[in-house]
Scaffold this active site. Structure first.
Site, short mmCIF file in Angstrom:
data_model
loop_
_atom_site.label_atom_id
_atom_site.label_comp_id
_atom_site.label_asym_id
_atom_site.label_seq_id
_atom_site.Cartn_x
_atom_site.Cartn_y
_atom_site.Cartn_z
N HIS A 1 -11.75 9.54 -23.87
CA HIS A 1 -11.68 10.26 -25.17
C HIS A 1 -13.08 10.65 -25.65
CE1 HIS A 1 -7.59 8.91 -25.12
NE2 HIS A 1 -7.91 7.64 -25.33
N SER B 1 -6.33 7.11 -20.39
CA SER B 1 -6.87 6.24 -21.41
C SER B 1 -6.96 4.81 -20.88
CB SER B 1 -6.03 6.34 -22.69
OG SER B 1 -6.68 5.73 -23.78
#
Length: 224
Positions: free
Chosen positions: A149, A113
């Site tokens: 994501h 991330s």
């Protein structure tokens, strides 16, 4: 979320040529170095062949000679959270320069991330609030945008298309949760995943401002 060493960590050790007792340093500045998160990493790596350490910067560095410590590692793993805060804090401490030196010396830089976006020009982020915005202050070692994501949050794909289409971000790559980009130097070498299904994508702006998205071949890492 429970933590455990996964196929990607063992793959990072392989890339570092450190299959026996690989040294991994975990950085959790993107969430402010919470003790609970750091402890969870130690619990996850306990009893494995990894020798884990951590570098915290909140409320102060826990290591006297940060440069020597980072340069002695095989792998640096950067946890998720706020990529904007992460990069800002690194720059205040000069850690960005130390990490760059370590990368050039062969230490494998990795993360998830925010810990993936940070090495790139930027990407989409919720660092500034629940509404996704463009982040353009990444370290920029990898001269591409990075969308994370991609399959897990509804607005990630359209926001990356918007940011690349309007020129806020340059061409780049995106990954579904569970997939990772592998660079050798600054060239994308392959996309890997920890299971069947997650993919990586190339994102390129066309002359008319639209974005061409191409799914990339994705290799599933062996289960450890």
């Amino acid at each position: 979320m429970s933590l455990r060493p996964g196929a990607v960590h063992y793959f990072a050790a392989e890339l570092a040529n450190a299959r026996k007792a690989p040294k991994i340093c975990v950085l959790t500045q993107a969430t402010g170095d919470p003790e609970s998160r750091i402890g969870a990493f130690y619990a996850a790596f306990a009893g494995t062949e990894f020798t884990m350490s951590h570098l915290q910067l909140f409320p102060m560095p826990n290591i006297e000679d940060i440069r020597a410590h980072i340069l002695s590692q095989d792998i640096v793993w950067v946890d998720g959270g706020s990529v904007a805060n992460l990069c800002a804090v690194w720059r205040v401490h000069g850690l960005d320069e130390i990490l760059y030196e370590a990368w050039q010396a062969g230490v494998v830089m990795s993360g998830v991330s925010a810990g993936s976006i940070c090495w790139h020009q930027g990407g989409s982020t919720d660092s500034y609030g629940l509404k996704l915005r463009g982040f353009t202050e990444g370290l920029g070692w990898l001269p591409y945008s990075n969308g994370v994501h991609y399959d897990a949050e509804e607005q990630r794909r359209p926001k990356m298309h918007e940011l690349i289409g309007d020129g806020t971000l340059g061409d780049g790559y995106a990954t579904d949760d569970g997939a990772g980009l592998v660079y050798r130097g600054t060239t994308l070498d392959e996309v890997v995943a920890d299971r069947e299904g997650p993919l990586g994508y190339e994102l390129k702006r066309a002359a008319d401002g639209s974005v061409v998205e191409t799914a990339l071949p994705t290799r599933v890492l062996p289960i450890i």
